[in-house]
Enzyme design. Structure first.
Site, short mmCIF file in Angstrom:
data_model
loop_
_atom_site.label_atom_id
_atom_site.label_comp_id
_atom_site.label_asym_id
_atom_site.label_seq_id
_atom_site.Cartn_x
_atom_site.Cartn_y
_atom_site.Cartn_z
N ASP A 107 0.81 -1.21 0.00
CA ASP A 107 0.00 0.00 0.00
C ASP A 107 0.85 1.27 0.00
OD1 ASP A 107 -2.10 1.82 0.34
OD2 ASP A 107 -2.08 1.59 2.52
N SER A 141 -0.07 4.23 2.84
CA SER A 141 0.18 4.18 4.28
C SER A 141 1.63 3.77 4.51
CB SER A 141 -0.77 3.19 4.98
OG SER A 141 -0.50 1.86 4.60
N ASN A 156 2.93 1.84 7.60
CA ASN A 156 3.25 0.87 8.64
C ASN A 156 3.00 -0.55 8.16
OD1 ASN A 156 2.18 3.43 10.48
ND2 ASN A 156 3.94 2.34 11.34
N TRP A 187 1.61 -4.07 9.49
CA TRP A 187 0.92 -4.78 10.57
C TRP A 187 0.33 -6.09 10.07
CZ3 TRP A 187 -4.15 -6.12 10.16
CH2 TRP A 187 -5.01 -5.30 9.41
N TYR A 247 -9.73 3.96 12.64
CA TYR A 247 -10.32 3.88 11.31
C TYR A 247 -11.62 4.66 11.27
CZ TYR A 247 -7.09 0.25 9.80
OH TYR A 247 -5.96 -0.44 9.45
N ASP A 253 -2.06 5.91 -5.09
CA ASP A 253 -2.32 5.01 -3.97
C ASP A 253 -2.70 3.61 -4.44
OD1 ASP A 253 -3.01 3.81 -1.61
OD2 ASP A 253 -4.62 5.20 -1.11
N THR A 283 -5.88 1.82 -2.81
CA THR A 283 -7.24 2.23 -3.13
C THR A 283 -7.59 1.72 -4.52
OG1 THR A 283 -7.16 4.22 -1.74
CG2 THR A 283 -8.78 4.19 -3.50
#
Length: 377
Positions: free
Chosen positions: A84, A87, A89, A91, A130, A268, A271
């Protein structure tokens, strides 16, 4: 429709004079029937990505189409993640994560720290708010790997409560997120996996590139780009902000009529659709004959002849034909644009998601803070 599977080829350049090599891992792309159904079921999928305080909110990913494999731990524990660029990070769900998929439908791969010899305790709290609710867990440190490249001592989040991602995550096809934006928007300013690859000398160039094949194989190239995946020349565009991959957007037009000018956009990969300010998208949708239904999506007549949609960036026109901004599922034709209002100071903002990136091969130059586009082969 038959499910399409893409190959997510990750190419990288070895250090020093060692010849470059390419590794390939599977990337699954949800078919259009499933994708359109998910848009209909969750009509606010993109809300809450950005907010006006400058704090980072990450999008809901229930409508993501592309995801591939990476690993964490020694021996490697595999996860399907969304790569992505919106963003920053990494996780994955923890072994004791709640609201993280079902036992059969939506079952997730979960990280078990007790099974990794390279795990290092951190346990500082991790939280993301979120649009649909909170997601929380704790930080950990371990060896990660993407494209066969070990990332030593990568700080990442073990998510223990994913309720904020909603029901769609529970039933979704991905486990976690690998952010490819900049450290400046990373929670706790944690170095991103790609930044660590650069700092650890694992790539020659701080560059990666996406090829999202339409009904064909795709690839993410790490450490350079693949000239066989585009035609013509790359056109470089400087970033206006090294936070997201944000660029100046000169104009948005349909059939020669301008609907927005002198604004900004982010490129992005997380998306799937295109997004823009709600009022402008409403006008633009009406101009192509798209109608908004009770589920919140815009649809068009599948037999209609649609005008071109053009984004002008750094003086160059990037045009999508009607067929390229419509996603067809059976007798439904989804207009692949949604309204999303990003408040100031971050907005107003357009998002050029996978619909744009399928048409235009995109290179992301981390070190020189620029992107490049060329027509995908």
């Amino acid at each position: 429709a038959q499910k399409k599977t893409m190959k997510f080829a990750l190419a990288f350049s070895a250090i020093a004079a060692v010849a470059s090599a390419v590794t390939t891992v599977p990337l699954k792309k949800r078919d259009n029937d499933e994708f359109v159904a998910s848009v209909r079921a969750v009509n606010q999928a993109l809300l809450g990505k950005l907010q006006d305080s400058g704090d980072i909110k990450i999008e809901d990913y229930q409508n993501a189409q592309y995801f591939g494999e990476m690993t964490v731990g020694t021996p490697a524990q595999s996860f399907e993640v969304i790569f992505d660029t919106g963003s920053s990070n990494l996780w994955v769900p923890a072994k004791d994560c709640s609201n993280c998929g079902g036992s059969i439908i939506g079952r997730k791969n979960k990280y078990d720290r007790t099974k990794s010899s390279t795990y290092v305790v951190d346990d500082a709290p991790f939280a993301i708010q979120y649009g649909s609710g909170p997601v929380s867990g704790n930080w950990s440190v371990d060896t990660a790997n993407m494209a066969g490249l070990d990332i030593e001592a990568q700080r990442f989040a073990e998510v223990k409560d994913a309720s904020g991602l909603g029901v769609a995550y529970k039933a979704g096809h991905f486990d976690g997120i690998l952010g490819l934006a900049f450290d400046s928007i990373s929670i706790d300013k944690t170095p991103t996996p790609f930044k660590n690859l650069i700092d650890q000398g694992k790539v020659d160039k701080g560059v990666f590139a996406f090829y999202l094949g339409d009904e064909a194989d795709g690839e993410l190239t790490i450490g350079g780009w693949d000239e066989s995946k585009y035609t013509g020349d790359l056109t470089w565009v400087p970033l206006s902000s090294a936070t997201y991959w944000e660029i100046a957007l000169d104009d948005v037009s349909v059939g020669g009529t301008s609907y927005a000018s002198s604004t900004s956009a982010i490129v992005d990969s997380g998306t799937s659709l295109l997004t823009g300010p709600t009022k402008i998208v409403k006008s633009l949708a009406e101009s192509v004959g798209a109608k908004r239904n009770v589920a919140g999506e815009y649809t068009v007549d599948c037999d209609a002849s649609l005008p071109d949609l053009t984004f002008t960036i750094a003086g160059e026109a990037y045009t999508l034909t009607g067929d390229e901004y419509v996603i067809k599922s059976g007798t439904t034709c989804l207009f692949a644009m949604m309204g999303l209002d990003v408040p100031r100071p971050n907005g107003p903002l357009w998002i050029l998601g996978d619909v744009f990136m399928r048409k235009f091969y995109t290179v992301f130059d981390y070190e020189n803070e620029q992107v490049a586009f060329a027509t995908a082969a």
